[in-house]
Enzyme design. Structure first.
Site, short mmCIF file in Angstrom:
data_model
loop_
_atom_site.label_atom_id
_atom_site.label_comp_id
_atom_site.label_asym_id
_atom_site.label_seq_id
_atom_site.Cartn_x
_atom_site.Cartn_y
_atom_site.Cartn_z
N ASP A 51 0.83 -1.21 0.00
CA ASP A 51 0.00 0.00 0.00
C ASP A 51 0.87 1.26 0.00
OD1 ASP A 51 -1.88 -1.95 0.34
OD2 ASP A 51 -2.69 -1.19 2.22
N GLU A 273 -11.72 -0.83 0.98
CA GLU A 273 -10.40 -0.43 1.45
C GLU A 273 -9.92 0.87 0.82
OE1 GLU A 273 -7.80 -3.78 3.03
OE2 GLU A 273 -8.18 -4.40 0.96
#
Length: 409
Positions: A51, A273
């Site tokens: 990420d 998310e």
């Protein structure tokens, strides 16, 4: 507005991603990304990264300091099995002058952050040069066993300096827990009945129309077995993802109050998310990442970037392309990339992600976990993926192609 859920409907002030909309998810030429192959040179030789987010100004534009841009990534040693990386995740920063070659500056925090590990967030380069790194505090410091409690935190007070040798992001940092779930708008861990519990991924956003200072985040909507206004059955009500909202009435980047969610997906999807927002031509585009396995039974989604559009921050969000699907992996490589981040560039959107599992040849991710360690490592990318180019036209999108691995103009 009405939420068309299984067995009935309800009145709600929060827009909903409905089962009917998500049932239209289908790969197409407009939404399938090109096949990704390993790069000649990875972003870093020593750590896997996943990420990733950019250092941005208060207005959402990419910060540039003396010709450098900065990204932050979750990271773990390449010696660790890929499936274990979330248990030790550390935020590192990287900088670049050309947006192609990135130099690792090291860990952002020196062991003083909240949580036994830190998960994704966002980073603000404020008008006075102060850096705020928002992150998810996962678990607790020095815990004997890993827990999955999640709280939204910030490291405030950092600074960016440059010299002849490059760029540095340094403290001292003042860490603070900013938000915890209230049990009313946002589910607490002890309320959770779903496969995954979420209260994470803070994203700083300032509304250009009103100047309102906001944090978006991923959460779950509480659905009680005894009091279920969603009128859906017990199997589907456990899939209850939402995009949360907190507001700073003073504009202080460390002072937040919870408000109602921007979007819910009860009976549709468990996990929305890394929510983030782009405003273009007066329209508000909300993007999330989600997995195939987090869709409720009866729905066939993909690991993909999903998007929604409204005419204001708290408007009636409708899914892009009818179903919400914006960009996904080819059917032959369904897990090749994940954790997408969209940002405007000229007339297009650019979308970064990380190179995930590849060369699976029909193996599931559960199958991969049973492979010998060397094979698990070989099949995991752990570096920046090619950046997608996306055309955005009202409520429709189309993938135009891709730039090189890690090229973030």
């Amino acid at each position: 507005m009405r939420d068309e859920t299984i067995g009935g409907s309800r009145e709600t002030s929060t827009p909903c991603w409905t089962r009917e909309q998500a049932a239209g998810i289908k790969r197409s030429d407009a939404t399938v990304a090109p096949i990704v192959y390993p790069p000649e040179q990875e972003t870093d030789d020593d750590v896997h990264i996943w990420d990733t987010w950019l250092l941005r100004n208060r207005d959402g534009s990419i910060a540039e300091i003396d010709g450098y841009r900065v990204i932050f990534s979750l990271s773990a040693s390449k010696e660790l099995l890929p499936g274990k990386r979330h248990d030790v995740a550390t935020i590192r920063y990287f900088y670049s002058e050309d947006g192609k070659t990135w130099t690792c500056g090291g860990p952002v925090f020196d062991g003083d952050a909240f949580g036994s590990r830190q998960w994704a967030g966002s980073a603000l380069y404020d008008d006075d040069g102060t850096v705020y790194v928002y992150y998810t505090a996962a678990g607790y410091r020095d815990e004997a066993e890993l827990s999955y409690q999640q709280r939204i935190a910030v490291g405030a007070g950092g600074a960016v300096t440059t010299d002849a040798d490059g760029l540095s992001v340094d403290g001292p940092w003042s860490h603070e827990i900013l938000l915890e779930p209230d049990g009313e708008f946002y589910e607490r861990e002890e309320q959770s009945r779903g496969m995954i519990y979420t209260f994470r991924d803070p994203w700083f956003f300032e509304d250009p129309a009103t100047g309102e200072t906001c944090l978006l985040f991923e959460a779950n909507t509480p659905v009680s077995e005894s009091d279920n206004p969603y009128d859906c059955d017990a199997v589907h009500e456990e899939f209850n993802g939402s995009v949360g909202l907190a507001v700073s009435t003073t504009g202080d980047p460390t002072d937040w109050e919870l408000q109602e969610p921007l979007l819910e997906s009860v009976a549709t999807n468990q996990e929305l998310e890394r929510p983030h927002m782009i405003v273009r031509d007066g329209s508000y585009y909300l993007f999330v990442s989600s997995h195939k396995h987090t869709f409720a039974p009866g729905l066939e989604g993909h690991d993909a970037l999903y998007g929604f559009v409204a005419d204001s921050l708290r408007g009636e969000f409708e899914p892009l392309n009818g179903s919400g699907l914006v960009a996904t992996n080819p059917a032959s490589a369904p897990f090749q990339t994940y954790s997408w981040l969209a940002y405007p560039h000229s007339e297009e959107l650019l979308v970064s992600s990380f190179f995930n599992y590849y060369d699976l040849r029909g193996l599931s991710l559960d199958d991969v976990a049973g492979l010998p360690p060397v094979e698990q490592q070989r099949r995991f990318g752990g570096t920046l993926a090619p950046t997608l180019r996306i055309e955005l036209d009202g409520a429709e999108t189309r993938i135009l192609g891709a730039l090189e691995h890690g090229h973030l103009p």
